[in-house]
Write a protein that holds these residues in place. Structure first.
Motif, PDB file in Angstrom:
ATOM      1  N   GLY B  30       0.815  -1.211   0.000  1.00  0.00           N
ATOM      2  CA  GLY B  30       0.000   0.000   0.000  1.00  0.00           C
ATOM      3  C   GLY B  30       0.845   1.255   0.000  1.00  0.00           C
ATOM      4  N   ILE B  31       1.985   1.214   0.654  1.00  0.00           N
ATOM      5  CA  ILE B  31       2.727   2.451   0.826  1.00  0.00           C
ATOM      6  C   ILE B  31       3.808   2.658  -0.227  1.00  0.00           C
ATOM      7  CG2 ILE B  31       4.666   2.010   2.407  1.00  0.00           C
ATOM      8  CD1 ILE B  31       3.106   4.105   4.232  1.00  0.00           C
ATOM      9  N   ILE B  32       4.485   1.607  -0.670  1.00  0.00           N
ATOM     10  CA  ILE B  32       5.473   1.837  -1.723  1.00  0.00           C
ATOM     11  C   ILE B  32       5.246   0.971  -2.969  1.00  0.00           C
ATOM     12  CG2 ILE B  32       7.364   2.805  -0.352  1.00  0.00           C
ATOM     13  CD1 ILE B  32       8.597   0.057  -0.216  1.00  0.00           C
ATOM     14  N   GLY B  33       4.133   0.264  -3.016  1.00  0.00           N
ATOM     15  CA  GLY B  33       3.810  -0.492  -4.215  1.00  0.00           C
ATOM     16  C   GLY B  33       4.793  -1.618  -4.500  1.00  0.00           C
ATOM     17  N   LEU B  34       5.388  -2.161  -3.431  1.00  0.00           N
ATOM     18  CA  LEU B  34       6.375  -3.218  -3.613  1.00  0.00           C
ATOM     19  C   LEU B  34       5.887  -4.487  -2.919  1.00  0.00           C
ATOM     20  CD1 LEU B  34       9.379  -4.318  -4.031  1.00  0.00           C
ATOM     21  CD2 LEU B  34       9.750  -3.502  -1.724  1.00  0.00           C
ATOM     22  N   ILE B  35       6.071  -5.633  -3.586  1.00  0.00           N
ATOM     23  CA  ILE B  35       5.787  -6.895  -2.915  1.00  0.00           C
ATOM     24  C   ILE B  35       7.059  -7.334  -2.232  1.00  0.00           C
ATOM     25  CG2 ILE B  35       5.151  -9.292  -3.263  1.00  0.00           C
ATOM     26  CD1 ILE B  35       3.471  -8.114  -5.674  1.00  0.00           C
ATOM     27  N   ASN B  36       7.036  -7.268  -0.919  1.00  0.00           N
ATOM     28  CA  ASN B  36       8.241  -7.512  -0.139  1.00  0.00           C
ATOM     29  C   ASN B  36       8.424  -9.007   0.081  1.00  0.00           C
ATOM     30  OD1 ASN B  36      10.334  -7.487   1.637  1.00  0.00           O
ATOM     31  ND2 ASN B  36       9.144  -6.671   3.353  1.00  0.00           N
ATOM     32  N   PHE B  37       9.092  -9.650  -0.869  1.00  0.00           N
ATOM     33  CA  PHE B  37       9.216 -11.100  -0.781  1.00  0.00           C
ATOM     34  C   PHE B  37      10.055 -11.554   0.402  1.00  0.00           C
ATOM     35  CE2 PHE B  37       7.718 -11.286  -5.216  1.00  0.00           C
ATOM     36  CZ  PHE B  37       6.709 -12.203  -4.994  1.00  0.00           C
ATOM     37  N   ARG B  95      14.293   3.429  -4.744  1.00  0.00           N
ATOM     38  CA  ARG B  95      12.978   4.077  -4.620  1.00  0.00           C
ATOM     39  C   ARG B  95      12.494   4.643  -5.942  1.00  0.00           C
ATOM     40  NH1 ARG B  95      11.944   5.737   0.486  1.00  0.00           N
ATOM     41  NH2 ARG B  95      12.387   3.612   0.965  1.00  0.00           N
ATOM     42  N   ASN B  96      13.388   5.185  -6.743  1.00  0.00           N
ATOM     43  CA  ASN B  96      12.954   5.802  -7.995  1.00  0.00           C
ATOM     44  C   ASN B  96      13.262   4.942  -9.214  1.00  0.00           C
ATOM     45  OD1 ASN B  96      11.968   8.134  -6.697  1.00  0.00           O
ATOM     46  ND2 ASN B  96      14.075   8.817  -6.435  1.00  0.00           N
ATOM     47  N   ALA B  97      13.656   3.696  -8.968  1.00  0.00           N
ATOM     48  CA  ALA B  97      13.961   2.787 -10.076  1.00  0.00           C
ATOM     49  C   ALA B  97      12.657   2.201 -10.616  1.00  0.00           C
ATOM     50  CB  ALA B  97      14.876   1.678  -9.579  1.00  0.00           C
ATOM     51  N   PRO B  98      12.703   1.595 -11.812  1.00  0.00           N
ATOM     52  CA  PRO B  98      11.504   0.921 -12.318  1.00  0.00           C
ATOM     53  C   PRO B  98      11.038  -0.144 -11.333  1.00  0.00           C
ATOM     54  CG  PRO B  98      13.247   0.924 -13.969  1.00  0.00           C
ATOM     55  CD  PRO B  98      13.812   1.538 -12.758  1.00  0.00           C
ATOM     56  N   ARG B  99       9.755  -0.455 -11.371  1.00  0.00           N
ATOM     57  CA  ARG B  99       9.175  -1.300 -10.327  1.00  0.00           C
ATOM     58  C   ARG B  99       9.774  -2.694 -10.252  1.00  0.00           C
ATOM     59  NH1 ARG B  99       2.791  -0.115  -9.854  1.00  0.00           N
ATOM     60  NH2 ARG B  99       3.008  -1.361  -7.978  1.00  0.00           N
ATOM     61  N   LEU B 103      11.648  -5.388  -6.891  1.00  0.00           N
ATOM     62  CA  LEU B 103      11.060  -6.721  -6.776  1.00  0.00           C
ATOM     63  C   LEU B 103      12.155  -7.788  -6.816  1.00  0.00           C
ATOM     64  CD1 LEU B 103       8.104  -7.811  -6.703  1.00  0.00           C
ATOM     65  CD2 LEU B 103       8.451  -8.430  -9.083  1.00  0.00           C
ATOM     66  N   ILE B 104      13.077  -7.631  -7.749  1.00  0.00           N
ATOM     67  CA  ILE B 104      14.200  -8.566  -7.859  1.00  0.00           C
ATOM     68  C   ILE B 104      15.045  -8.473  -6.590  1.00  0.00           C
ATOM     69  CG2 ILE B 104      16.288  -9.127  -9.161  1.00  0.00           C
ATOM     70  CD1 ILE B 104      13.751  -9.667 -10.697  1.00  0.00           C
ATOM     71  N   SER B 105      15.240  -7.236  -6.142  1.00  0.00           N
ATOM     72  CA  SER B 105      16.004  -7.015  -4.921  1.00  0.00           C
ATOM     73  C   SER B 105      15.345  -7.732  -3.733  1.00  0.00           C
ATOM     74  CB  SER B 105      16.086  -5.508  -4.668  1.00  0.00           C
ATOM     75  OG  SER B 105      16.864  -5.220  -3.572  1.00  0.00           O
ATOM     76  N   ALA B 106      14.009  -7.726  -3.716  1.00  0.00           N
ATOM     77  CA  ALA B 106      13.283  -8.377  -2.624  1.00  0.00           C
ATOM     78  C   ALA B 106      13.476  -9.890  -2.668  1.00  0.00           C
ATOM     79  CB  ALA B 106      11.797  -8.041  -2.717  1.00  0.00           C
ATOM     80  N   ILE B 107      13.415 -10.438  -3.876  1.00  0.00           N
ATOM     81  CA  ILE B 107      13.613 -11.881  -4.004  1.00  0.00           C
ATOM     82  C   ILE B 107      15.037 -12.238  -3.561  1.00  0.00           C
ATOM     83  CG2 ILE B 107      13.764 -13.781  -5.664  1.00  0.00           C
ATOM     84  CD1 ILE B 107      11.519 -12.359  -7.230  1.00  0.00           C
ATOM     85  N   GLY B 108      16.006 -11.410  -3.973  1.00  0.00           N
ATOM     86  CA  GLY B 108      17.385 -11.626  -3.556  1.00  0.00           C
ATOM     87  C   GLY B 108      17.521 -11.599  -2.044  1.00  0.00           C
ATOM     88  N   MET B 109      16.881 -10.624  -1.418  1.00  0.00           N
ATOM     89  CA  MET B 109      16.929 -10.503   0.038  1.00  0.00           C
ATOM     90  C   MET B 109      16.365 -11.757   0.702  1.00  0.00           C
ATOM     91  SD  MET B 109      18.144  -8.698   2.152  1.00  0.00           S
ATOM     92  CE  MET B 109      19.181  -7.325   2.278  1.00  0.00           C
ATOM     93  N   SER B 110      15.251 -12.247   0.122  1.00  0.00           N
ATOM     94  CA  SER B 110      14.602 -13.432   0.668  1.00  0.00           C
ATOM     95  C   SER B 110      15.554 -14.626   0.629  1.00  0.00           C
ATOM     96  CB  SER B 110      13.337 -13.714  -0.140  1.00  0.00           C
ATOM     97  OG  SER B 110      12.895 -15.012   0.077  1.00  0.00           O
ATOM     98  N   ILE B 111      16.188 -14.832  -0.514  1.00  0.00           N
ATOM     99  CA  ILE B 111      17.112 -15.962  -0.658  1.00  0.00           C
ATOM    100  C   ILE B 111      18.300 -15.785   0.277  1.00  0.00           C
ATOM    101  CG2 ILE B 111      18.659 -17.141  -2.265  1.00  0.00           C
ATOM    102  CD1 ILE B 111      16.658 -16.371  -4.476  1.00  0.00           C
ATOM    103  N   PHE B 112      18.790 -14.554   0.346  1.00  0.00           N
ATOM    104  CA  PHE B 112      19.933 -14.282   1.213  1.00  0.00           C
ATOM    105  C   PHE B 112      19.607 -14.613   2.669  1.00  0.00           C
ATOM    106  CE2 PHE B 112      21.793 -11.290   4.242  1.00  0.00           C
ATOM    107  CZ  PHE B 112      23.128 -11.626   4.126  1.00  0.00           C
ATOM    108  N   LEU B 113      18.470 -14.125   3.153  1.00  0.00           N
ATOM    109  CA  LEU B 113      18.140 -14.335   4.566  1.00  0.00           C
ATOM    110  C   LEU B 113      17.915 -15.814   4.874  1.00  0.00           C
ATOM    111  CD1 LEU B 113      15.801 -11.290   5.309  1.00  0.00           C
ATOM    112  CD2 LEU B 113      18.125 -11.661   6.113  1.00  0.00           C
ATOM    113  N   GLN B 114      17.271 -16.529   3.940  1.00  0.00           N
ATOM    114  CA  GLN B 114      17.068 -17.968   4.146  1.00  0.00           C
ATOM    115  C   GLN B 114      18.403 -18.688   4.306  1.00  0.00           C
ATOM    116  OE1 GLN B 114      14.848 -20.205   1.206  1.00  0.00           O
ATOM    117  NE2 GLN B 114      13.172 -18.739   1.411  1.00  0.00           N
ATOM    118  N   ASN B 115      19.316 -18.379   3.400  1.00  0.00           N
ATOM    119  CA  ASN B 115      20.596 -19.089   3.422  1.00  0.00           C
ATOM    120  C   ASN B 115      21.469 -18.655   4.586  1.00  0.00           C
ATOM    121  OD1 ASN B 115      20.859 -20.916   0.943  1.00  0.00           O
ATOM    122  ND2 ASN B 115      19.823 -19.074   0.220  1.00  0.00           N
TER     123      ASN B 115
END
Lengths: 277, 300
Positions: B30-37, B95-99, B103-115
């Motif tokens: 709702g606030i930044i239009g990002l799906i925080n994976f 914040r000002n990059a294409p949407r 999203l890719i960054s979020a997926i990367g973060m998800s994989i990083f934190l899991q591992n």
């Protein structure tokens, strides 16, 4: 800061200066949207910024309010408590905090909030209560909130919107939405109010009401700078006019002088019609 | 009938957990239009923090209620710190990059934190202590609803009410709504948008941590992968209800949880996901923006 205050106070004798714009430049890639603009805006005056479409007027507002970071030049604000501050490089919320507020050419209210909330939110930068205060709702927070609500009602009454208080912003008639934008800007307690085409799309009666409102705001001690294409409004309202074309300032002066300025007429009407007017 | 009620109540428990996680997805969207994976991972980190803290406190012989209180608190603080940091590192610079980039960054973060948890902890399932006690007064109803179900349900309802009040009536809530409606304008009325986004991540992460502790205690074991599954389900619930809408997150979670529970009870547990996702497809066919989501009409 101190040094600035000294050097400026030397030449401040002629008038009460509010904003000084020195050689402001804005480049977008190879395009120079603003080209070494110099302006001085006095306190408590209504100033107009006019020019043909694409002259860079809105870009100028964007630079002033921190949406764009200027490529060069200086924006210097003389605040109420006689402090001299540079505005370039600040974020929009910091600029607002220092006393500049604006409205947009196309209305940008918070559509799904009520009229009252839209105004209350303007008070944000002037309140102290933080997140914890909001959660625990101490005495101070509650007192502050009551004060904000009172002030918001006052502002709404001032702009003639008190009958719409609990309406959603998106449901207001067009003219009322425009006035609400001004009300929200006023809620941030600005020194300088920047109005970007406030009369755009208004009918003559709404324009007249707007005219009155702007004068009323000026009489309360604010300075106003407006971009406007409605020349009747500009000439009747403004005490001083800046004219821009292709990013450059081409003229400035009192309305009567601007009306007869050949450079201005040329910019608006083209080269050859000069003689006709 | 008892069986129906039992399924209904266990469905509500599921829904509650989904809701606690789905709120984080929906608020951030709702606030930044990002799906925080990476949100599911925040939930998992909450559960791991709880496991570590409660074990340590138990070794030092703290009384039971102190352990529970401190564990929940530690999980909330630690998860919030992670959520806040993830935003600052992985999303704020974009914040000002294409949407697609955040999203890719979020997926990367998800994989990083899991591992990262996999390496720092273990890949095995770890037993999780029961932090919710069996209440005496619940004994007559134990065949229908367990104590932990009750606690989960009540916690979620409390959180739901508090969050609604926060967003509706406080200054911070007002700023959050303004930011979600028009970020640039919010800045121009003097709102520190970065701060508000940070607060949103902190609240979302805190809710996920509460969910993590509750479900870990309910099920009794955790591993590094729980965040992924729970995250996908909660995300589904958020989409079902209309992502970006807070009541939508609750409604979506409720529908998803109950569907799964009844499908498990009356058909087979093998089919729970089939039913849940068929429902998702059906709803999205008829209401593409989700049940309570606003279909945005681009004005020209």
């Amino acid at each position: 800061m101190k040094i600035w205050a000294k050097t400026l106070s030397g030449k401040k004798s002629n008038m009460e200066l509010l904003l000084e714009i020195n050689s402001l430049t804005m480049d977008f890639g190879g395009i120079r949207a603003l080209d070494h603009l110099d302006m001085q805006i006095a306190k408590g005056k209504i100033v107009a910024l006019i020019g043909p479409n694409g002259a860079g007027k809105t870009t100028f507002f964007n630079c002033l309010t921190g949406i764009y970071t200027p490529s060069g030049g200086e924006l210097i604000l003389h605040t109420r408590d006689q402090v001299v501050q540079k505005l370039n490089g600040l974020k929009p919320n910091q600029v607002t905090k220092r006393g500049l507020a604006r409205t947009f050419q196309n209305i940008r209210l918070f559509p799904s909030m009520t009229v009252l909330e839209n105004v209350m939110i303007g008070h944000h930068c002037r309140t102290k209560a933080g997140v914890l205060g909001a959660v625990f709702r101490g005495k101070k927070t509650r007192y502050e909130e009551a004060r904000i609500i009172n002030q918001s009602y006052e502002i709404l009454e001032n702009v003639g919107l008190s009958s719409f208080v609990n309406e959603f912003a998106k449901n207001l008639p067009y003219g009322a939405q425009r006035r609400l934008e001004i009300a929200r800007a006023l809620a941030t307690d600005p020194q300088l109010l920047l109005l970007d085409e406030p009369a755009a799309g208004m009918n003559p009666q709404e324009t007249d009401e707007l005219n009155e409102l702007i004068l009323k705001i000026r009489d309360q001690g604010l300075s106003i700078m407006l971009i406007e294409h409605d020349m009747r409004l500009v000439m009747s309202l403004s005490e001083y006019i800046f004219v821009m074309d292709y990013g450059k300032k081409i003229a400035e002066g009192a309305p009567e002088k601007i009306q007869n300025n050949p450079a201005v007429i040329k910019a608006y009407l083209g080269e050859d019609i000069e003689d006709v007017t | 009938m008892d069986y129906f009620i039992e399924l209904f109540l266990s469905g509500l428990t599921r829904s509650s957990i989904y809701a606690l996680i789905a709120l984080g997805y929906t608020m951030v969207y709702g606030i930044i239009g990002l799906i925080n994976f990476a949100h599911g991972e925040i939930y998992m980190i909450g559960a791991f923090t709880a496991l570590i803290v409660s074990t340590v406190l138990a070794i030092y012989g703290f009384p039971f209620f102190a352990i529970v209180a401190l564990t929940v608190l530690a999980a909330i603080i630690w998860s919030s710190a992670y959520g806040y940091t993830v935003e600052k590192i992985a999303y704020k610079p974009l914040r000002n990059a294409p949407r697609l980039s955040p999203l890719i960054s979020a997926i990367g973060m998800s994989i990083f934190l899991q591992n990262y948890v996999l390496l720092a902890q273990t890949s095995d399932f770890l037993p999780f202590p029961a932090l919710i006690p069996e209440f005496q007064f619940m004994e007559p109803y134990a065949h229908i609803i367990g104590s932990s179900d009750l606690v989960i349900l009540l916690t979620t309802i409390t959180v739901m009410v508090l969050l609604t009040l926060l967003i509706k009536y406080t200054k911070t809530g007002q700023a959050m709504r303004a930011t979600s409606q028009d970020k640039k304008m919010a800045m121009l009325v003097g709102i520190n948008v970065d701060k508000i986004i940070g607060i949103t991540f902190i609240i979302g992460s805190a809710l996920a941590a509460i969910g993590g502790v509750l479900i870990a205690s309910h099920i009794g074991q955790i591993n590094f992968y729980i965040g992924f599954i729970a995250g996908i389900k909660a995300f589904t619930a958020a989409v079902l209800g209309g992502i970006g809408s807070i009541p939508g997150a609750f409604l979506g979670s409720l529908i998803l949880g109950l569907t799964e529970s009844f499908a498990t009870g009356y058909v087979s547990s093998d089919y729970e996901d089939v039913f849940a996702f068929s429902l998702l497809v059906l709803i999205l066919i008829f209401r593409p923006a989700g049940l309570l989501g606003k279909s945005s009409i681009e004005k020209v």
